[in-house]
Structure formats: C-alpha cells, structure tokens
Design an enzyme around this catalytic site. Structure first.
Site, mmCIF file in Angstrom:
data_model
loop_
_atom_site.group_PDB
_atom_site.id
_atom_site.type_symbol
_atom_site.label_atom_id
_atom_site.label_comp_id
_atom_site.label_asym_id
_atom_site.label_seq_id
_atom_site.Cartn_x
_atom_site.Cartn_y
_atom_site.Cartn_z
ATOM 1 N N ASP A 217 1.820 6.792 27.240
ATOM 2 C CA ASP A 217 1.769 5.500 27.723
ATOM 3 C C ASP A 217 3.164 4.974 28.176
ATOM 4 O O ASP A 217 3.794 4.575 27.856
ATOM 5 C CB ASP A 217 1.240 4.347 27.225
ATOM 6 C CG ASP A 217 1.124 3.199 27.515
ATOM 7 O OD1 ASP A 217 1.886 2.271 29.000
ATOM 8 O OD2 ASP A 217 0.676 2.242 26.788
ATOM 9 N N LYS B 79 3.757 -1.789 35.358
ATOM 10 C CA LYS B 79 5.207 -2.886 35.002
ATOM 11 C C LYS B 79 5.724 -2.354 36.909
ATOM 12 O O LYS B 79 5.706 -2.699 37.934
ATOM 13 C CB LYS B 79 6.115 -2.821 34.230
ATOM 14 C CG LYS B 79 5.013 -3.285 32.754
ATOM 15 C CD LYS B 79 5.518 -3.995 31.874
ATOM 16 C CE LYS B 79 4.581 -4.521 31.051
ATOM 17 N NZ LYS B 79 4.471 -3.969 29.742
ATOM 18 N N TYR C 125 1.570 -0.869 22.216
ATOM 19 C CA TYR C 125 0.669 -1.571 22.950
ATOM 20 C C TYR C 125 0.301 -1.385 23.736
ATOM 21 O O TYR C 125 1.012 -1.115 24.600
ATOM 22 C CB TYR C 125 1.216 -3.277 23.171
ATOM 23 C CG TYR C 125 -0.091 -4.049 23.646
ATOM 24 C CD1 TYR C 125 -0.131 -4.823 23.091
ATOM 25 C CD2 TYR C 125 0.576 -4.514 24.881
ATOM 26 C CE1 TYR C 125 -1.126 -6.053 23.721
ATOM 27 C CE2 TYR C 125 0.704 -5.694 26.068
ATOM 28 C CZ TYR C 125 -0.844 -5.893 25.055
ATOM 29 O OH TYR C 125 -1.842 -7.168 26.088
HETATM 30 C C1 LIG Z 1 2.727 -4.228 28.994
HETATM 31 C C2 LIG Z 1 2.194 -3.466 29.059
HETATM 32 C C3 LIG Z 1 0.495 -2.570 28.880
HETATM 33 C C4 LIG Z 1 -0.556 -3.685 29.803
HETATM 34 O O1 LIG Z 1 0.163 -3.475 30.985
HETATM 35 P P1 LIG Z 1 -0.804 -5.326 31.577
HETATM 36 O O2 LIG Z 1 -0.227 -5.304 32.731
HETATM 37 O O3 LIG Z 1 0.114 -5.874 30.994
HETATM 38 O O4 LIG Z 1 -2.095 -4.896 31.517
HETATM 39 C C5 LIG Z 1 0.141 -1.338 28.533
HETATM 40 N N1 LIG Z 1 1.254 -0.813 27.336
HETATM 41 C C6 LIG Z 1 2.361 -1.287 27.672
HETATM 42 C C7 LIG Z 1 3.557 0.473 26.926
HETATM 43 C C8 LIG Z 1 2.929 -2.214 28.347
HETATM 44 O O5 LIG Z 1 4.203 -2.103 27.988
#
Ligand SMILES: *Cc1c(COP(=O)(O)O)cnc(C)c1O
Length: 435
Positions: A239, A271, A144
């Site tokens: 990511d 995060k 994701y």
């Molecule tokens: C949470 C998450 C996102 C998206 O971040 P948001 O602040 O919710 O837009 C993207 N990549 C990873 C790996 C994530 O865990």
C-alpha cells in the site's frame, strides 16, 4: 490569535455532521481544543476562517506535495473543468495519468483508477482473493489501509491472533478472515503461513508504515514478505497510498524493492496522484489485473473513476514532481526534523525522529519504534502541549502524535523561519506537560 469564526463554524458543523467533521482526526480529539476551519492556501501556508495564517505541515495528508495552489496544477484543473466536469465515459486524461504511473513504477504493468485510497485497497484485496481463490488476508497492526471493513481489524497484535473488529459495525465474520500480525515481525508471518496452508490470499502492508507515525520496514522485511507470500502461493500487496510519489520519485518501492530486486504483485496509490482531488489507484501484474471486469470475473467499478478534473490535477502534480523537487523535499524534511529534534533535546523532551525517504515523524518516546506496541509508548500529553504551542505560533502540525509530518516543495526559507521561531516555546510546553 482570534478563533471565533472557526468556533462558530464548528458549532454549526456539529449540528449537521457527527462530531462536526467529515473525517475523525480533523476534530482535534487527541490534542483537545477546537479545530481550525481552513478557507484558503497558497504555497506552504494555509489561512483559517478568522484570517490566521499557518505554515502547513499536513499538506492535506500528503497530496499538496508541490504546495497549495501550484500554478500548473490550478491551470490544469481550470482547463479540464472548462471542458466539462464528468462524462461517465473514458477520456484522454485518465490514460495519461495511468501511463505516467506505469512508466514510473516498475511492478505496475496495468492499473485502474478509483476515487480514494480506501477504494484502492478494498479492490486490491478483492482482486487478490479472486485471483488466488483463497479467503484470508494478512495485515499488520498499526498499518492503515483506509476504512475497508476487513482492514479495520488491527486489534489483537499477538502472533496469529484472529482479529476482533476494531470498529463497531464490522462483523466478526469479516475480520475472521484477517490475520493481524506485529509489524516488522517476519517470524510471525512465517508461522501464520505455516498454520494456514493454502488459505492466505495476500499479505497487505504499507510499503513503509506511516499511519502510526513513520515506522520504516526493517532491512529485508518487505523482501521477506514477498518471498513468503510467493512461496505460499499468495500475493503481496504494498500500500503506497501515502508513500507513493512522496517517499521518493518512485515511492517507497524505489528505495526498497527496486534496490533489492523484489516486486509486489499489486500496489495501491492515492493522495499525491490526485494532487488534492479525489483519486486512488490499484495496479500491478498484468495477469492479475486481467481478472477485473469487463475482461474477468472480479467486479469493480466507479461512477466518477478517472474523473477528468481529478486526473488533470493528479497528472499536473506528478509532472511537477521532478528529481529537483524530491531533493528539495528531502532537504526540507531533514531541516525541519533537525530543528525540532534540537529544540526538544534542549528542553529535555525524550523523542525520536523516524524517516522513510522524505516522509518523517517525531515520536515522543525514547525507544526506537519498530511496531505498533512501541509506537504506543509515546507521551501523547507532551505531544498535545507541543502541538498547541506550535499552532498558536502559526505552525499547523498533524493533530495527532501518530501521524507523519508533510513538507512541500513550497516550504521556503521564510516558512522554515516561522517553524524555527515556534519550536523553543513548544518544546518547553512539551517538557512541562510530559508525564
Ligand atoms: C490515506 C491512506 C489510505 C486511505 O486513503 P483514503 O483516500 O483516505 O481513503 C490507505 N492507505 C494508506 C497507507 C493511507 O495512508
């Protein structure tokens, strides 16, 4: 446990907000029941609108790594807020946060702050396309990267399948430029590059997959991605929105590339770096970052980017994340997962604990999970029963079998005792519901 105040709020919310929530997983659809509306949090605990207290194993999906209401973070936020909420100009706070990240994460020579993880990955792929002059992106099924149109494609996990949109409203033209491959499958990546010479701008991967449950990269997987990307003239984007400053003090990179001697070209964060306020970031090679406006031709901007209050929360959180904190998180993660695993074993529930640094999740399946297809062998009915029994006993787990469990530095002996006491009945409930 009374839940009438949450139920009343959910009813009101459902009138004015689709599904009653502002982010789908909060609606409890995969576990059933009515979501709890939280009203406060302190340390390892959160309290709902009815006054029920829970030991929190979600931690706002990662940011609350020091626990809720950490005094240093709250003081930093107050102090920043007293000076003004936003100016739409550069400020000292954003410089300090960027310096902290650059100092800690080797591959990041420069970075730009945004307001969410989604913005970070969206901007990183735009930049990779601008830098390489190529269109295609490789991503992995089950990874994701936020709700970026192109990156919502995760259907069609067959080798080199051109993805179909996973969400209505995402055009086929958008996802046609995205090649979705099975996670941990290097042969599939090699084939995709062989079949698309000179056309792939970047590979984007979670540094350790943690949005299909925690699925760590197999040994050498990320290094091979770096090699294949670089020999094919493409960039590697790791990511670390979830793993950054969570899996270890230097994120997943600190456990992987830093040890094995490879580097991604771009990285994304979110995060933890906002400490509970909206902050994301993308950064990496200075020669790539140089293409961003105003220096270069790749446009990227944000009214609230580098917001002084948000960056103050992020900086105070990162500064609080010492080696001692990570050692403690590691120990707590181990304790919680060992306790849960022991209870599930005693109740005869097939399960597997998987980890990436201090991040872990428990799959309700017997097999080692290395990709999305295997993740989906889970018994989600058993998880739902487990989840609700834990909730009733005052432990707030992620309301989905496909999410990581998040511990914080504030999880103390008392919190662990609540979890330990809740587990046997929850494991028996899972056994009874197992299909
Ligand atoms: C949470 C998450 C996102 C998206 O971040 P948001 O602040 O919710 O837009 C993207 N990549 C990873 C790996 C994530 O865990």
């Amino acid at each position: 446990m009374t839940t009438s105040a949450s139920a009343a709020l959910f009813e009101r919310a459902s009138v004015v907000t689709p599904g009653g929530v502002n982010s789908p997983v909060r609606a409890f659809r995969s576990v059933g029941g009515t979501p709890r509306f939280m009203s406060s949090g302190s340390g390892a605990r959160i309290v709902d609108a009815d006054g029920n207290s829970y030991v929190d194993l979600v931690g706002s999906w990662g940011p609350m790594i020091l626990g809720h209401g950490h005094p240093d973070v709250i003081a930093a936020v107050h102090e920043a807020a007293d000076r003004g909420l936003s100016f739409g100009t550069p400020g000292a706070g954003e410089v300090a946060l960027a310096e902290e990240i650059v100092a800690r994460i080797d591959p990041v020579e420069q970075l730009r702050l945004v307001s969410s993880g989604t913005e970070a990955t969206m901007s990183a792929i735009r930049l990779a396309r601008g830098f390489t002059g190529r269109d295609k992106i490789v991503k992995f099924a089950g990874c994701y990267h936020g709700h970026v149109d192109a990156l919502l494609a995760s259907a069609g996990s067959g080798v080199a399948t051109f993805a179909l949109p996973d969400s209505a409203g995402v055009t086929a033209a958008t996802t046609a430029e995205v090649i979705v491959l099975p996670y941990n499958d290097i042969a599939a990546v090699r084939s995709a590059f062989a079949e698309n010479p000179g056309r792939i701008a970047a590979i984007i991967t979670e540094a350790a997959a943690a949005n299909m449950g925690v699925v760590p990269p197999l040994p050498g997987f990320n290094r091979a991605l770096a090699e294949i990307a670089h020999s094919g003239g493409a960039l590697l984007i790791t990511d670390e929105v979830m793993t950054g400053f969570r899996a270890s003090r230097t994120g997943m990179f600190g456990l992987d590339g830093a040890v094995e001697g490879w580097q991604p070209d771009l990285m994304t964060f979110g995060k933890v770096i906002g400490g509970g306020l909206p902050v994301g970031a993308f950064g990496g090679r200075a020669d790539v970052m140089a293409l961003l406006a105003p220096d270069g031709p790749v446009y990227q901007a944000g009214t609230l980017s580098g917001n002084p209050v948000a960056t103050a929360a992020g900086l105070a959180t990162l500064r609080g994340c010492t080696e001692t904190v990570y050692a403690r998180l590691d120990e707590t993660a181990r304790t919680v997962s060992d306790l849960a695993s022991a209870a599930l074993s005693r109740a005869g529930v097939p399960h597997r604990v998987q980890r990436a640094g201090t991040l872990f999740s428990i799959f309700f399946t017997e097999v080692e999970v290395t990709d999305y297809d295997l993740a989906r062998t889970q018994d989600t009915a058993a998880f739902a029963a487990f989840f609700h029994a834990m909730l009733d006993a005052g432990v707030y787990l992620p309301p989905s079998a496909y999410e990581a469990w998040f511990v914080s530095a504030a999880h103390d002996v008392a919190a662990l005792e609540v979890i330990e006491a809740a587990l046997p009945a929850a494991a028996r409930a899972a056994a009874a519901a197992a299909g």
